[in-house]
Design a protein around this motif. Structure first.
Motif, PDB file in Angstrom:
ATOM      1  N   CYS A   1      18.021 -26.405 -14.925  1.00  0.00           N
ATOM      2  CA  CYS A   1      16.872 -27.273 -15.236  1.00  0.00           C
ATOM      3  C   CYS A   1      15.795 -27.271 -14.161  1.00  0.00           C
ATOM      4  N   ARG A   2      14.558 -27.080 -14.581  1.00  0.00           N
ATOM      5  CA  ARG A   2      13.419 -27.089 -13.658  1.00  0.00           C
ATOM      6  C   ARG A   2      12.807 -28.467 -13.567  1.00  0.00           C
ATOM      7  N   GLY A   3      13.246 -29.341 -14.434  1.00  0.00           N
ATOM      8  CA  GLY A   3      12.787 -30.723 -14.343  1.00  0.00           C
ATOM      9  C   GLY A   3      11.785 -31.161 -15.383  1.00  0.00           C
ATOM     10  N   LEU A   4      10.850 -30.297 -15.714  1.00  0.00           N
ATOM     11  CA  LEU A   4       9.784 -30.739 -16.614  1.00  0.00           C
ATOM     12  C   LEU A   4      10.212 -30.571 -18.077  1.00  0.00           C
ATOM     13  N   CYS A   5      11.206 -31.370 -18.456  1.00  0.00           N
ATOM     14  CA  CYS A   5      11.891 -31.160 -19.728  1.00  0.00           C
ATOM     15  C   CYS A   5      10.972 -31.238 -20.944  1.00  0.00           C
TER      16      CYS A   5
END
Lengths: 176, 547
Positions: B64-68
């Motif tokens: 996951c890169r975070g900016l879902c």
């Protein structure tokens, strides 16, 4: 009357015969074997039964109890304590609406009501024809995509009520 | 595998990666995955191959890169490009752009505050490495801390470093990790256990999920370091069954680590051995409480028991047991590798390091973030999160899930740490952060959480089982407009009783959402009761009540 006397299943390596000749019991037996038939593997084994059959029936619970040598009351207690386990067969299709906080503030209640109105069943119930089960989840952890639903195991994010009802209607129409 | 062999493998993997000049990373976190990122990855791999870029470009899966909310996210290095909402049909155009002009249509500025304001330690490998490749983890420096420690550090030195780091339990309560480790290490007993709490039950939280899915080896390395430090030979990772991807990635990671001799007997050629087993939860929020979790690991109903004895003295099967949360373990390897002082230099005097938050709700950029302790809520919500969408007004941010509270606007500039949140009636919790705007009714939110706690109360102690149900009934009456003046006093009395007399943390903290909304949004309660009106227009005040 002991379990061994009431069921005439195949012998799978444990001391207890399986409830039937269904090959899926082999999967369950393999899980028990991997854990050395230890009582502390009870939840893992119940996961294996539900994974294979879709739900936990009484024969299965008694089989697990006898195999792991734990009282049936404890197996029943565990099976009914945890929300993930179900003692009723699920519908052919399942619609799980996430009711996590983020989904809730983004309108999950409306999703439940829309499906409920369309199917005539409440959360936790299955349509009379056994086709669709409507369920609620506490939180599926897909909060970044709220509101989220899980349709037959696949997550769908940012869903609108009309689209959800549309997908459910597809299930009702087809013999899929 | 010895330290030298590990370093050689890391070198070899890095060299192989360097041959391919360009790396295209496709996020396969749950959010991006549900948006079809696996087909995007396949399409990109096919396109680059067909264009004869096979040697020069590697297409890989990352965590996951975070900016879902903008998934699927694709990054290109070394060009430092980020693309959002990439679809399989974009693959030809994107592949053609590699090495040339960026594809502006899908571009996400990599210097946007969402990324620039973060500081990643627990999440540093997410979005960088393939979570299913132990070689990738090793190439990123993984397992170096473990093998170095086994070769040259005494268990007490590791505990010393964890103490110096000031790391506090990331599961929510914030107990100093070094202190806990020291207690387990000192406890008498031949058999000890290490348990990783991955039962992330708070609705609105997905930090641990992303770590387990995106960097499972980091969790295993942290657990193994802990086991060496406290003298345990056996460990369990307790994961929610609702996280199938985390389960399969952890299973795979355990197998890989065993194959490399990084788990099992004689790790790194030392005399130390450690085995890890996975245990699946089955949908019970109370199992996040440590004594209930242990009952569940033992295959029983997840009901808590009184403490003391604490798990550090008598835990699993009566043996001394160290229980830490996923994020806590994810911080261990960097602390051991870089030293406790380094970690302690980040954060506030009493809350060191960084914290991962799951930012969601009525905010522009929803997703996963890691920020230094001491940052303000305003920075998180309005800078990293990009503010409230649709021109709406901020009302509250909920932290700590059903055990936490709703924080109003006046505290937005308060530096965030364990103690500051407690001082205003909320808690840090595991890191769920749900932003609410003027369309949310705070009474309805309180009712929602009480409904949750009523359903999740295990039923063992009366105050929680009956008290939460009573509170829910009062809150339900208020939202329907059928409550009377005396009900607020009754509600406060119930809050007091449940908080002070419940057996475990679930009951003791269940009143928090009610207490904080009563404290900061009392006017909303009064509007429902006196004026039979919901200021947010959310509640269905019954016609009779309104009349």
């Amino acid at each position: 009357m002991s379990v061994a006397q009431t069921h005439h299943g195949r012998f799978l390596g444990s001391r207890t015969p399986a409830p039937s000749g269904d090959a899926r019991w082999k999967l369950v037996a393999a899980t028990m074997r991997r854990h050395g038939y230890r009582a502390d593997a009870l939840i893992e084994v119940l996961h294996a039964v539900q994974g294979a059959f879709g739900f936990l029936d009484d024969d299965g619970l008694r089989f697990v109890a006898a195999s792991l040598r734990v009282p049936y009351s404890r197996v029943y207690g565990v099976a009914t304590f945890y929300q993930h386990f179900t003692l009723r067969p699920p519908g052919k299709h399942t619609c799980v609406v996430c009711m996590g906080t983020t989904c809730y503030i983004k309108g999950a209640q409306g999703l439940v009501e829309a499906v409920q109105d369309r199917l005539g069943v409440k959360p936790g119930q299955t349509t009379k024809d056994g086709r669709v089960s409507l369920l609620e989840a506490r939180c599926i952890g897909s909060c970044g995509l709220a509101p989220a639903v899980v349709l037959d195991g696949a997550m769908h994010g940012k869903i609108k009520a009309e689209d959800l009802v549309g997908k459910v209607e597809e299930w009702m129409k087809h013999d899929s | 595998m010895t330290l030298e062999e590990l370093q050689a493998l890391a070198e070899k993997t890095r060299a192989a990666a360097a041959v391919a000049g360009r790396v295209v990373r496709v996020c396969q976190g749950t959010g991006c995955h549900s948006a079809g990122s696996d087909t995007v990855q396949q399409a990109l791999a096919r396109e680059t191959k067909e264009r004869g870029m096979g040697e020069a470009v590697t297409v890989m899966r990352v965590g996951c890169r975070g900016l879902c909310a903008s998934g699927p996210i694709v990054s290109v290095s070394p060009d430092n490009l980020l693309y959002r909402s990439v679809e399989a049909s974009d693959a030809p155009e994107l592949a053609a752009s590699l090495g040339g002009e960026p594809l502006e249509r899908l571009r996400l500025p990599s210097d946007s505050p969402f990324f620039a304001r973060q500081k990643k330690i627990a999440l540093e490998n997410l979005g960088q490495i393939d979570p299913e490749s132990i070689e990738d983890y090793i190439a990123a420096g993984g397992y170096t801390a473990l093998l170095t420690a086994l070769a040259s550090m005494a268990p007490a030195e590791i505990i010393q470093q964890v103490s110096v780091s000031g790391l506090r339990g990331r599961g929510g309560a914030g107990y100093p990790s070094g202190l806990k480790w020291g207690t387990v290490a000192k406890a008498a007993g031949a058999e000890k256990y290490v348990v990783c709490n991955g039962d992330e039950g708070d609705p609105g939280a997905f930090m641990d999920r992303s770590v387990m899915e995106g960097d499972p080896h980091r969790v295993l390395e942290g657990m193994t370091l802990a086991a060496y430090a406290v003298g345990a030979k056996h460990g369990f990772v307790y994961v929610r069954a609702e996280y199938p991807l985390a389960v399969s990635r952890l299973r795979k990671a355990i197998r890989q680590a065993e194959q490399y001799g990084l788990l099992g007997d004689k790790i790194g050629g030392s005399d130390f051995g450690f085995k890890v087993e996975l245990r699946l939860g089955a949908g019970a929020f109370v199992c996040g409480e440590e004594t209930a979790l242990m009952a569940s690991v033992e295959g029983q109903r997840g009901t808590p028991r009184p403490r003391p004895p604490f798990p550090a003295q008598a835990g699993l099967w009566g043996c001394p047991t160290l229980i830490n949360n996923v994020e806590t373990f994810a911080n261990i390897a960097p602390i051991v590798r870089r030293g406790g002082e380094w970690y302690a230099a980040i954060g506030t005097p009493k809350s060191k390091g960084t914290k991962v938050f799951a930012l969601s709700g009525r905010v522009v950029h929803t997703g996963l973030i890691e920020v230094p302790m001491g940052i303000t809520l305003r920075e998180i919500i309005f800078e990293i999160g990009g503010g409230i969408p649709d021109g709406k007004k901020f009302k509250a941010v909920q932290t700590g899930g059903p055990s936490g509270g709703c924080v109003p606007e006046k505290f937005l500039d308060m530096p965030l740490d364990y103690d500051s949140l407690v001082s205003i009636g909320s808690i840090m919790g595991s890191g769920g952060m749900i932003v609410m705007d003027e369309t949310s009714c705070m009474v309805d939110v309180a009712r929602y959480f009480m409904d949750f706690c009523t359903g999740e109360s295990c039923g063992k102690c009366v105050p929680c089982r009956v008290g939460t149900a009573q509170m829910h009934r009062v809150l339900d009456d208020i939202t329907r407009g059928t409550a009377s003046e005396g009900d607020l006093a009754r509600l406060e009395e119930l809050c007091d009783m449940v908080r002070n007399t419940s057996l475990c943390g679930l009951g003791q903290s269940a009143p928090n959402p009610v207490i904080t909304t009563l404290r900061y949004f009392r006017d909303e309660y009064e509007a429902h009761i006196r004026d039979k009106r919901c200021p947010a227009g959310r509640c269905r005040i019954s016609q009779e009540a309104a009349a």
